[in-house]
Design an enzyme around this catalytic site. Sequence first.
Site, PDB file in Angstrom:
ATOM      1  N   THR A  14      33.973  44.766  24.258  1.00  0.00           N
ATOM      2  CA  THR A  14      34.245  43.562  24.453  1.00  0.00           C
ATOM      3  C   THR A  14      33.894  43.071  23.037  1.00  0.00           C
ATOM      4  O   THR A  14      32.742  43.177  22.633  1.00  0.00           O
ATOM      5  CB  THR A  14      33.915  42.767  25.659  1.00  0.00           C
ATOM      6  OG1 THR A  14      34.177  41.519  25.257  1.00  0.00           O
ATOM      7  CG2 THR A  14      32.427  42.846  25.617  1.00  0.00           C
ATOM      8  N   HIS A  15      34.559  41.929  22.617  1.00  0.00           N
ATOM      9  CA  HIS A  15      34.392  40.937  21.565  1.00  0.00           C
ATOM     10  C   HIS A  15      33.917  39.552  21.978  1.00  0.00           C
ATOM     11  O   HIS A  15      33.637  38.811  21.148  1.00  0.00           O
ATOM     12  CB  HIS A  15      35.543  40.928  20.502  1.00  0.00           C
ATOM     13  CG  HIS A  15      35.393  42.190  19.793  1.00  0.00           C
ATOM     14  ND1 HIS A  15      36.387  43.018  20.361  1.00  0.00           N
ATOM     15  CD2 HIS A  15      35.190  42.530  18.658  1.00  0.00           C
ATOM     16  CE1 HIS A  15      36.317  44.221  19.384  1.00  0.00           C
ATOM     17  NE2 HIS A  15      35.805  43.869  18.262  1.00  0.00           N
ATOM     18  N   ASN A  16      33.856  39.518  23.358  1.00  0.00           N
ATOM     19  CA  ASN A  16      33.492  38.339  23.996  1.00  0.00           C
ATOM     20  C   ASN A  16      31.842  38.458  24.282  1.00  0.00           C
ATOM     21  O   ASN A  16      31.510  39.071  25.106  1.00  0.00           O
ATOM     22  CB  ASN A  16      34.420  38.008  25.080  1.00  0.00           C
ATOM     23  CG  ASN A  16      33.947  36.966  25.997  1.00  0.00           C
ATOM     24  OD1 ASN A  16      32.946  36.225  25.965  1.00  0.00           O
ATOM     25  ND2 ASN A  16      34.796  36.050  26.553  1.00  0.00           N
ATOM     26  N   PRO A  17      30.944  37.572  23.507  1.00  0.00           N
ATOM     27  CA  PRO A  17      29.393  37.702  23.997  1.00  0.00           C
ATOM     28  C   PRO A  17      29.210  37.276  25.195  1.00  0.00           C
ATOM     29  O   PRO A  17      28.106  37.792  25.954  1.00  0.00           O
ATOM     30  CB  PRO A  17      28.840  36.680  22.832  1.00  0.00           C
ATOM     31  CG  PRO A  17      30.082  36.002  22.082  1.00  0.00           C
ATOM     32  CD  PRO A  17      31.390  36.561  22.390  1.00  0.00           C
TER      33      PRO A  17
ATOM     34  N   ASP B 165      39.140  43.231  31.458  1.00  0.00           N
ATOM     35  CA  ASP B 165      40.088  42.315  31.110  1.00  0.00           C
ATOM     36  C   ASP B 165      39.980  41.227  32.310  1.00  0.00           C
ATOM     37  O   ASP B 165      40.055  41.739  33.462  1.00  0.00           O
ATOM     38  CB  ASP B 165      41.686  42.803  31.132  1.00  0.00           C
ATOM     39  CG  ASP B 165      42.327  41.843  30.362  1.00  0.00           C
ATOM     40  OD1 ASP B 165      42.151  41.317  29.177  1.00  0.00           O
ATOM     41  OD2 ASP B 165      43.428  41.202  31.113  1.00  0.00           O
TER      42      ASP B 165
ATOM     43  N   PHE C  17      30.479  31.132  30.766  1.00  0.00           N
ATOM     44  CA  PHE C  17      31.285  30.954  29.497  1.00  0.00           C
ATOM     45  C   PHE C  17      32.628  30.743  29.959  1.00  0.00           C
ATOM     46  O   PHE C  17      32.959  30.669  31.194  1.00  0.00           O
ATOM     47  CB  PHE C  17      31.338  32.271  28.753  1.00  0.00           C
ATOM     48  CG  PHE C  17      31.923  33.449  29.428  1.00  0.00           C
ATOM     49  CD1 PHE C  17      33.139  33.754  29.254  1.00  0.00           C
ATOM     50  CD2 PHE C  17      31.161  34.108  30.329  1.00  0.00           C
ATOM     51  CE1 PHE C  17      33.751  34.912  29.745  1.00  0.00           C
ATOM     52  CE2 PHE C  17      31.827  35.455  31.116  1.00  0.00           C
ATOM     53  CZ  PHE C  17      33.004  35.604  30.821  1.00  0.00           C
TER      54      PHE C  17
ATOM     55  N   TYR D  62      35.701  29.210  31.341  1.00  0.00           N
ATOM     56  CA  TYR D  62      36.346  28.450  32.290  1.00  0.00           C
ATOM     57  C   TYR D  62      35.210  27.997  33.382  1.00  0.00           C
ATOM     58  O   TYR D  62      35.645  27.410  34.361  1.00  0.00           O
ATOM     59  CB  TYR D  62      37.572  28.779  33.213  1.00  0.00           C
ATOM     60  CG  TYR D  62      38.746  28.979  32.238  1.00  0.00           C
ATOM     61  CD1 TYR D  62      39.628  27.872  31.976  1.00  0.00           C
ATOM     62  CD2 TYR D  62      39.162  30.203  31.363  1.00  0.00           C
ATOM     63  CE1 TYR D  62      40.814  27.911  31.089  1.00  0.00           C
ATOM     64  CE2 TYR D  62      40.140  30.261  30.732  1.00  0.00           C
ATOM     65  CZ  TYR D  62      40.987  29.126  30.352  1.00  0.00           C
ATOM     66  OH  TYR D  62      42.033  29.357  29.724  1.00  0.00           O
TER      67      TYR D  62
HETATM   68  P1  ITT Z   1      37.641  40.791  25.175  1.00  0.00           P
HETATM   69  O1  ITT Z   1      39.044  41.125  25.485  1.00  0.00           O
HETATM   70  O2  ITT Z   1      37.164  41.271  23.760  1.00  0.00           O
HETATM   71  O3  ITT Z   1      36.888  41.511  26.079  1.00  0.00           O
HETATM   72  P2  ITT Z   1      38.331  38.218  25.561  1.00  0.00           P
HETATM   73  O4  ITT Z   1      37.544  36.909  25.655  1.00  0.00           O
HETATM   74  O5  ITT Z   1      39.565  38.318  24.803  1.00  0.00           O
HETATM   75  O6  ITT Z   1      37.547  39.271  25.139  1.00  0.00           O
HETATM   76  P3  ITT Z   1      40.222  38.432  27.922  1.00  0.00           P
HETATM   77  O7  ITT Z   1      41.478  38.943  27.107  1.00  0.00           O
HETATM   78  O8  ITT Z   1      39.602  39.492  29.119  1.00  0.00           O
HETATM   79  O9  ITT Z   1      38.792  38.529  26.924  1.00  0.00           O
HETATM   80  O10 ITT Z   1      40.174  37.085  28.300  1.00  0.00           O
HETATM   81  C1  ITT Z   1      39.355  36.681  29.603  1.00  0.00           C
HETATM   82  C2  ITT Z   1      39.294  35.137  29.423  1.00  0.00           C
HETATM   83  O11 ITT Z   1      39.269  34.634  30.800  1.00  0.00           O
HETATM   84  C3  ITT Z   1      37.874  34.774  28.749  1.00  0.00           C
HETATM   85  O12 ITT Z   1      37.976  34.469  27.379  1.00  0.00           O
HETATM   86  C4  ITT Z   1      37.383  33.453  29.763  1.00  0.00           C
HETATM   87  O13 ITT Z   1      37.783  32.354  29.025  1.00  0.00           O
HETATM   88  C5  ITT Z   1      38.051  33.616  30.814  1.00  0.00           C
HETATM   89  N1  ITT Z   1      37.050  34.393  31.973  1.00  0.00           N
HETATM   90  C6  ITT Z   1      37.014  35.704  32.313  1.00  0.00           C
HETATM   91  N2  ITT Z   1      35.889  36.041  32.960  1.00  0.00           N
HETATM   92  C7  ITT Z   1      35.402  34.684  33.095  1.00  0.00           C
HETATM   93  C8  ITT Z   1      34.203  34.202  33.775  1.00  0.00           C
HETATM   94  O14 ITT Z   1      33.409  35.068  34.540  1.00  0.00           O
HETATM   95  N3  ITT Z   1      33.780  32.957  33.648  1.00  0.00           N
HETATM   96  C9  ITT Z   1      34.653  32.240  32.955  1.00  0.00           C
HETATM   97  N4  ITT Z   1      35.846  32.220  32.420  1.00  0.00           N
HETATM   98  C10 ITT Z   1      36.162  33.901  32.363  1.00  0.00           C
END
Ligand code: ITT
Length: 199
Positions: free
Chosen positions: A15-18, A75, A158, A160
Amino acid sequence: MALTLEPGAKLVVATHNPGKARELAEILENRFQLITAGDLDLSEPEETETSFVGNALLKARAAADASGLPALADDSGLSVSALEGAPGIYSARWAGPERDFYAAMRKVEERLEEADGDDRSAWFTCALALAWPHGAAVVVEGRVDGTLAFPPRGERGFGYDPIFVPEGGDLTFGEMEPAAKDAMSHRALAFAKLKAALW
Ligand code: ITT
Protein backbone atom coordinates in the site's frame (compact mmCIF):
# COMPACT_ATOMS: atom_id res chain seq x y z
CA MET A 1 1.91 -25.31 -2.89
CA ALA A 2 0.60 -24.95 0.67
CA LEU A 3 -0.97 -21.55 1.29
CA THR A 4 0.71 -20.72 4.57
CA LEU A 5 2.96 -18.03 5.84
CA GLU A 6 5.36 -18.99 8.63
CA PRO A 7 5.83 -16.57 11.55
CA GLY A 8 8.84 -14.35 10.83
CA ALA A 9 8.43 -14.67 7.05
CA LYS A 10 9.01 -11.62 4.88
CA LEU A 11 5.75 -10.00 3.81
CA VAL A 12 5.36 -7.01 1.52
CA VAL A 13 2.59 -4.63 2.60
CA ALA A 14 1.51 -3.38 -0.81
CA THR A 15 0.00 0.00 0.00
CA HIS A 16 1.06 3.58 -0.61
CA ASN A 17 -1.40 4.86 1.99
CA PRO A 18 0.44 5.52 5.31
CA GLY A 19 -2.80 5.32 7.38
CA LYS A 20 -3.57 1.86 6.05
CA ALA A 21 0.04 0.71 6.37
CA ARG A 22 0.02 1.71 10.06
CA GLU A 23 -3.26 -0.11 10.77
CA LEU A 24 -2.13 -3.25 8.93
CA ALA A 25 1.13 -3.29 10.92
CA GLU A 26 -0.84 -2.89 14.20
CA ILE A 27 -3.22 -5.71 13.22
CA LEU A 28 -0.37 -8.02 12.12
CA GLU A 29 1.32 -7.57 15.56
CA ASN A 30 4.97 -8.29 14.66
CA ARG A 31 4.12 -11.74 13.35
CA PHE A 32 5.96 -11.16 10.05
CA GLN A 33 8.92 -9.18 8.82
CA LEU A 34 7.06 -6.36 7.11
CA ILE A 35 8.49 -4.67 4.06
CA THR A 36 6.65 -1.66 2.66
CA ALA A 37 5.97 -0.83 -0.99
CA GLY A 38 8.01 2.33 -0.34
CA ASP A 39 11.06 0.31 0.91
CA LEU A 40 11.03 -1.56 -2.41
CA ASP A 41 10.14 1.47 -4.50
CA LEU A 42 7.21 -0.47 -5.98
CA SER A 43 5.09 1.44 -8.46
CA GLU A 44 1.37 1.87 -7.80
CA PRO A 45 -0.67 -0.18 -10.29
CA GLU A 46 -3.74 1.41 -11.88
CA GLU A 47 -6.89 0.14 -10.11
CA THR A 48 -8.79 -1.05 -13.17
CA GLU A 49 -11.12 -3.61 -11.57
CA THR A 50 -14.75 -2.96 -10.67
CA SER A 51 -14.81 -4.44 -7.14
CA PHE A 52 -12.84 -4.18 -3.89
CA VAL A 53 -11.85 -7.85 -4.22
CA GLY A 54 -10.68 -7.37 -7.83
CA ASN A 55 -8.55 -4.33 -7.00
CA ALA A 56 -7.06 -5.95 -3.87
CA LEU A 57 -6.02 -8.98 -5.95
CA LEU A 58 -4.60 -6.79 -8.69
CA LYS A 59 -2.46 -4.84 -6.18
CA ALA A 60 -1.27 -7.95 -4.28
CA ARG A 61 -0.34 -9.80 -7.49
CA ALA A 62 1.55 -6.81 -8.90
CA ALA A 63 3.58 -6.41 -5.68
CA ALA A 64 4.29 -10.14 -5.26
CA ASP A 65 5.41 -10.57 -8.86
CA ALA A 66 7.59 -7.44 -8.75
CA SER A 67 9.24 -8.25 -5.40
CA GLY A 68 9.46 -12.05 -5.53
CA LEU A 69 7.91 -12.12 -2.02
CA PRO A 70 4.41 -12.79 -0.66
CA ALA A 71 2.45 -9.54 -0.68
CA LEU A 72 -0.62 -8.29 1.19
CA ALA A 73 -2.83 -5.62 -0.39
CA ASP A 74 -5.89 -3.79 0.91
CA ASP A 75 -8.63 -2.27 -1.19
CA SER A 76 -11.22 -0.46 0.83
CA GLY A 77 -13.73 2.33 0.86
CA LEU A 78 -16.82 4.01 2.23
CA SER A 79 -20.25 3.21 0.76
CA VAL A 80 -23.26 5.43 1.46
CA SER A 81 -26.71 3.85 1.23
CA ALA A 82 -28.52 7.00 0.01
CA LEU A 83 -25.84 7.42 -2.70
CA GLU A 84 -26.31 3.87 -4.01
CA GLY A 85 -23.00 2.74 -2.53
CA ALA A 86 -20.87 5.70 -3.69
CA PRO A 87 -18.04 6.56 -3.35
CA GLY A 88 -17.27 2.81 -2.84
CA ILE A 89 -14.26 1.71 -4.88
CA TYR A 90 -13.79 5.36 -5.87
CA SER A 91 -13.26 6.51 -2.25
CA ALA A 92 -9.62 7.51 -2.76
CA ARG A 93 -10.42 9.12 -6.13
CA TRP A 94 -13.12 11.38 -4.59
CA ALA A 95 -10.30 13.05 -2.64
CA GLY A 96 -8.59 14.07 -5.91
CA PRO A 97 -4.89 14.06 -6.71
CA GLU A 98 -4.26 16.17 -3.58
CA ARG A 99 -5.79 13.40 -1.42
CA ASP A 100 -7.94 16.04 0.31
CA PHE A 101 -10.33 13.98 2.46
CA TYR A 102 -11.97 17.05 4.00
CA ALA A 103 -13.03 17.96 0.44
CA ALA A 104 -14.18 14.36 -0.13
CA MET A 105 -16.23 14.40 3.11
CA ARG A 106 -17.82 17.71 2.05
CA LYS A 107 -18.69 16.13 -1.28
CA VAL A 108 -20.45 13.26 0.54
CA GLU A 109 -22.39 15.78 2.63
CA GLU A 110 -23.39 17.83 -0.46
CA ARG A 111 -24.50 14.74 -2.36
CA LEU A 112 -26.60 13.69 0.65
CA GLU A 113 -28.24 17.13 0.77
CA GLU A 114 -29.03 16.83 -2.95
CA ALA A 115 -30.46 13.34 -2.39
CA ASP A 116 -32.82 14.99 0.10
CA GLY A 117 -33.65 12.08 2.41
CA ASP A 118 -33.01 11.16 6.05
CA ASP A 119 -31.00 8.01 5.46
CA ARG A 120 -27.48 8.52 6.84
CA SER A 121 -26.48 4.86 6.91
CA ALA A 122 -23.14 3.83 5.43
CA TRP A 123 -20.58 1.09 5.61
CA PHE A 124 -16.85 0.55 5.17
CA THR A 125 -15.59 -2.44 3.17
CA CYS A 126 -12.08 -3.85 3.21
CA ALA A 127 -10.84 -6.53 0.83
CA LEU A 128 -7.49 -8.04 1.78
CA ALA A 129 -5.57 -10.10 -0.77
CA LEU A 130 -2.46 -12.12 -0.07
CA ALA A 131 -0.58 -13.27 -3.17
CA TRP A 132 2.50 -15.41 -3.70
CA PRO A 133 4.92 -14.49 -6.52
CA HIS A 134 3.62 -15.83 -9.83
CA GLY A 135 1.34 -18.13 -7.84
CA ALA A 136 -1.82 -18.46 -5.81
CA ALA A 137 -3.73 -15.80 -3.92
CA VAL A 138 -6.29 -15.65 -1.13
CA VAL A 139 -8.82 -12.83 -0.84
CA VAL A 140 -11.30 -12.01 1.93
CA GLU A 141 -13.68 -9.14 2.69
CA GLY A 142 -14.82 -7.44 5.90
CA ARG A 143 -17.58 -4.86 6.41
CA VAL A 144 -18.59 -2.55 9.26
CA ASP A 145 -21.93 -0.72 9.27
CA GLY A 146 -22.60 2.69 10.77
CA THR A 147 -24.01 6.18 10.36
CA LEU A 148 -22.55 9.36 8.93
CA ALA A 149 -22.20 12.44 11.15
CA PHE A 150 -21.46 16.01 10.02
CA PRO A 151 -19.39 18.07 10.59
CA PRO A 152 -16.35 15.74 10.73
CA ARG A 153 -15.07 14.96 14.27
CA GLY A 154 -11.66 13.72 15.46
CA GLU A 155 -8.10 13.79 14.22
CA ARG A 156 -7.27 10.09 14.49
CA GLY A 157 -7.37 7.42 11.81
CA PHE A 158 -7.37 8.56 8.18
CA GLY A 159 -9.58 9.13 5.14
CA TYR A 160 -13.31 9.30 5.96
CA ASP A 161 -12.90 8.30 9.65
CA PRO A 162 -14.07 11.70 11.05
CA ILE A 163 -17.63 11.26 9.63
CA PHE A 164 -18.20 7.55 10.38
CA VAL A 165 -19.87 6.42 13.61
CA PRO A 166 -19.88 2.59 13.81
CA GLU A 167 -23.13 0.89 14.84
CA GLY A 168 -23.72 0.85 18.59
CA GLY A 169 -21.32 3.74 19.35
CA ASP A 170 -21.29 7.54 19.62
CA LEU A 171 -17.71 8.35 18.65
CA THR A 172 -16.51 8.62 15.07
CA PHE A 173 -13.60 6.41 13.97
CA GLY A 174 -11.64 9.68 13.93
CA GLU A 175 -12.28 10.15 17.66
CA MET A 176 -11.69 6.55 18.76
CA GLU A 177 -8.43 5.18 20.20
CA PRO A 178 -6.57 3.34 17.44
CA ALA A 179 -6.87 0.05 19.37
CA ALA A 180 -10.66 0.50 19.62
CA LYS A 181 -10.99 1.02 15.86
CA ASP A 182 -8.64 -1.94 15.23
CA ALA A 183 -10.85 -4.17 17.39
CA MET A 184 -13.95 -3.66 15.21
CA SER A 185 -13.05 -2.16 11.84
CA HIS A 186 -13.73 -3.57 8.38
CA ARG A 187 -9.93 -4.10 8.14
CA ALA A 188 -9.85 -6.09 11.40
CA LEU A 189 -12.84 -8.21 10.33
CA ALA A 190 -11.22 -9.00 6.97
CA PHE A 191 -7.99 -9.79 8.75
CA ALA A 192 -9.71 -12.23 11.14
CA LYS A 193 -10.96 -14.15 8.08
CA LEU A 194 -7.49 -14.20 6.52
CA LYS A 195 -6.04 -15.47 9.77
CA ALA A 196 -8.67 -18.21 10.01
CA ALA A 197 -7.80 -19.29 6.47
CA LEU A 198 -4.03 -19.20 6.81
CA TRP A 199 -2.72 -19.68 10.36
P1 ITT B 1 -3.35 1.92 -1.79
O1 ITT B 1 -4.16 1.58 -3.01
O2 ITT B 1 -1.94 2.30 -2.08
O3 ITT B 1 -3.47 0.90 -0.71
P2 ITT B 1 -5.36 4.01 -1.49
O4 ITT B 1 -5.61 5.05 -0.45
O5 ITT B 1 -5.38 4.44 -2.94
O6 ITT B 1 -3.98 3.27 -1.14
P3 ITT B 1 -7.80 2.48 -1.92
O7 ITT B 1 -7.80 2.61 -3.39
O8 ITT B 1 -8.16 1.15 -1.31
O9 ITT B 1 -6.38 2.84 -1.29
O10 ITT B 1 -8.71 3.61 -1.34
C1 ITT B 1 -9.38 3.44 -0.15
C2 ITT B 1 -9.85 4.77 0.38
O11 ITT B 1 -11.00 4.53 1.19
C3 ITT B 1 -8.79 5.37 1.28
O12 ITT B 1 -7.97 6.29 0.61
C4 ITT B 1 -9.65 6.02 2.38
O13 ITT B 1 -9.98 7.30 2.02
C5 ITT B 1 -10.91 5.21 2.39
N1 ITT B 1 -10.81 4.27 3.52
C6 ITT B 1 -10.50 2.95 3.49
N2 ITT B 1 -10.41 2.45 4.72
C7 ITT B 1 -10.66 3.47 5.55
C8 ITT B 1 -10.69 3.60 6.95
O14 ITT B 1 -10.41 2.59 7.75
N3 ITT B 1 -10.98 4.79 7.45
C9 ITT B 1 -11.25 5.85 6.67
N4 ITT B 1 -11.21 5.83 5.35
C10 ITT B 1 -10.93 4.64 4.78
